[in-house]
Write an enzyme that holds these catalytic residues in place. Structure first.
Site, PDB file in Angstrom:
ATOM      1  N   HIS A 183       0.944  -1.362   0.174  1.00 33.04           N
ATOM      2  CA  HIS A 183       0.269  -0.241   0.017  1.00 33.04           C
ATOM      3  C   HIS A 183       1.012   0.934  -0.034  1.00 33.04           C
ATOM      4  CE1 HIS A 183      -3.938   1.747   0.749  1.00 33.04           C
ATOM      5  NE2 HIS A 183      -3.637   2.518   1.947  1.00 33.04           N
ATOM      6  N   LYS A 191      -9.972   6.168  -3.567  1.00 31.74           N
ATOM      7  CA  LYS A 191      -8.788   7.227  -2.972  1.00 31.74           C
ATOM      8  C   LYS A 191      -8.299   7.025  -3.461  1.00 31.74           C
ATOM      9  CE  LYS A 191      -7.514   8.895   1.214  1.00 31.74           C
ATOM     10  NZ  LYS A 191      -8.133   9.051   2.495  1.00 31.74           N
ATOM     11  N   LYS A 236      -4.084   7.565  -3.955  1.00 30.16           N
ATOM     12  CA  LYS A 236      -2.733   7.970  -2.491  1.00 30.16           C
ATOM     13  C   LYS A 236      -2.073   8.554  -3.944  1.00 30.16           C
ATOM     14  CE  LYS A 236      -3.780   7.326   1.556  1.00 30.16           C
ATOM     15  NZ  LYS A 236      -4.213   8.366   2.410  1.00 30.16           N
ATOM     16  N   ASP A 242      -5.624  11.910  -2.285  1.00 28.16           N
ATOM     17  CA  ASP A 242      -5.338  12.269  -0.663  1.00 28.16           C
ATOM     18  C   ASP A 242      -3.629  13.146  -1.301  1.00 28.16           C
ATOM     19  OD1 ASP A 242      -4.517  12.760   1.590  1.00 28.16           O
ATOM     20  OD2 ASP A 242      -4.832  10.562   2.353  1.00 28.16           O
ATOM     21  N   GLU A 268     -13.953   5.945   5.362  1.00 30.82           N
ATOM     22  CA  GLU A 268     -13.281   4.643   4.568  1.00 30.82           C
ATOM     23  C   GLU A 268     -12.965   4.114   5.393  1.00 30.82           C
ATOM     24  OE1 GLU A 268      -9.362   7.564   3.878  1.00 30.82           O
ATOM     25  OE2 GLU A 268      -9.468   7.553   6.217  1.00 30.82           O
TER      26      GLU A 268
HETATM   27  C1  MUC Z   1      -4.955   9.427   5.681  1.00 29.19           C
HETATM   28  O1  MUC Z   1      -4.071  10.070   5.007  1.00 29.19           O
HETATM   29  O2  MUC Z   1      -5.407   9.762   5.283  1.00 29.19           O
HETATM   30  C2  MUC Z   1      -6.638   6.392   4.416  1.00 29.19           C
HETATM   31  C3  MUC Z   1      -6.333   5.620   3.522  1.00 29.19           C
HETATM   32  C4  MUC Z   1      -5.680   5.109   3.228  1.00 29.19           C
HETATM   33  O3  MUC Z   1      -5.033   4.518   2.067  1.00 29.19           O
HETATM   34  O4  MUC Z   1      -4.412   5.730   4.082  1.00 29.19           O
HETATM   35  C5  MUC Z   1      -5.195   6.202   5.237  1.00 29.19           C
HETATM   36  C6  MUC Z   1      -4.799   7.230   5.891  1.00 29.19           C
HETATM   37 MG    MG Z   2      -5.009  11.720   4.723  1.00 31.20          MG
END
Ligand code: MUC
Ligand code: MG
Length: 379
Positions: free
Chosen positions: A26, A171, A173, A202, A331
């Protein structure tokens, strides 16, 4: 009073480090997770009732101020001794005592608060959300984070989860690669999924303000629905300028821990949405106080995660289930990222939602064999 308290006194508290493999790496801006470490708290009371809680963070010390090992040390050395002998049925009094012996250390405090609430729910025969005043929803919408690091693999993963009716919001990253590479990756996924799914990003604080202005303009044009924590958490004025500049909603995550942060962000107009998390707020009650500030300021709410296992996830779910508004869903997919867990029955995810367990307290029980297998200090 004294006799009553001793009948329900806290007798022992154990903090256990548990290492669990993830289903795939991840990738976040600041760490790539190959496994997740949970701190499981077990609190035993004189009346035979046991409560469980969890404190979990992401990537050691790369995400927050507390590491799993530090959380265990804090509980073992400072917090547990302050609670031993105290009345387990008065959660607010116990937490006030912890506030006196330790500043900060919100993740550790959150795990203890969950364990106290779980025990009290079991003692009274009611679920944790009932104990909090009642759930206004028994299912919570749950998104999934696409973070394999590979665009084609992320699209395949999203297609499979849409077909399974497990998630319809994704979502992404970002913040690890250049702004252009990130935007290309996000746009390709959004193009492939089209109107069938919502896509959010994010950035985990990775951009400076100029990069954020460039990146958000392109993401907005690509049809992205929500931008989470683009800039460093301390730079509130930058977040406010970005929130004023763009129509796409900006969500604060790392910048909003407790109600004081929420007040300041609201005053600055720095966020359209708050990501709530029980760990960073020092527990469910801290999260609820943060949410109340958001409500008062007209800021939308989102139920966030620290990628907890089942215990921490369900604790948060009971809290989020009681919120009057939760416009952006949650989430709470942490358990789905783990190959295995330490509970007897894992949470139920169906029809794009997490279903709240109905049993007393959290409605979760530890699986002792699995706990023995995955605990770091196993013989
Ligand atoms: C975050 O920063 O939001 C939430 C979902 C994910 O994949 O990481 C987290 C932390
Ligand atoms: Mg976050």
């Amino acid at each position: 009073m004294a006799t009553q308290a001793s009948a329900t006194a806290i007798e022992s508290i154990e903090a256990i480090l548990v290492d669990l493999p993830t289903i795939r790496p991840h990738q976040l801006a600041m760490a790539t997770m190959q496994r997740q470490t949970l701190v499981i708290v077990r609190l035993r009371c004189a009346d035979g009732v046991e409560g469980i809680g969890e404190a979990t963070t992401i990537g050691g010390l790369s995400y927050g101020d507390e590491s799993p090992e530090g959380i265990k040390l804090t509980i073992d050395t400072y917090l547990a001794p302050a609670l031993l002998g105290q009345d387990a049925t008065n959660v607010h009094a116990a937490m006030a005592r912890l506030a006196k012996v330790a500043r900060g250390n919100r993740f550790a405090k959150s795990a203890l608060e969950t364990a106290l609430l779980d025990a009290q729910g079991k003692r009274l025969g009611v679920s944790l959300s009932t104990l909090l005043g009642g759930a206004v929803r028994d299912t919570l919408p749950v998104l999934w984070t696409l973070a394999s690091g590979d665009t084609a693999r992320d699209i395949d993963e999203a297609e499979r989860l849409l077909a399974e009716r497990r998630h319809n919001t994704f979502k992404l990253k970002i913040g690890r690669r250049s702004v252009r590479e990130d935007v290309a990756h996000v746009s390709a996924i959004k193009r492939a999924l089209g109107e069938r799914a919502r896509v959010t990003v994010d950035v985990n604080q990775a951009w400076n303000e100029a990069d954020a202005a460039t990146g958000i303009a392109m993401l907005e044009a690509a049809g992205i629905d929500l931008i989470e924590q683009p800039t460093p958490r301390e730079q509130r004025a930058a977040l406010a300028r970005l929130a004023a500049r763009f129509v796409v909603p900006i969500m604060a995550d790392e910048a909003v821990c407790g109600p004081e942060d929420a007040m300041e962000l609201a005053r600055l107009g720095a966020a359209d949405v708050f990501a709530l998390k029980i760990a960073k707020s020092g527990g469910i009650f801290g999260m609820l106080r943060t949410a109340a500030v958001g409500d008062a300021a007209g800021i939308a709410l989102y139920g966030g995660t620290m990628l907890e296992g089942s215990v921490g996830t369900i604790a948060a779910a009971h809290g989020f289930a009681t919120l009057p508004q939760l416009a952006w869903g949650t989430e709470l997919f942490g358990p789905l990222l783990l190959k295995d867990d330490v509970v007897a029955e894992r949470p139920v995810y169906r029809d794009f939602a997490l279903h709240l367990p109905q049993g007393p307290g959290l409605g979760m029980a530890l699986d002792e064999d699995k706990l023995a297998h995955y605990r770091r200090d196993r013989a």
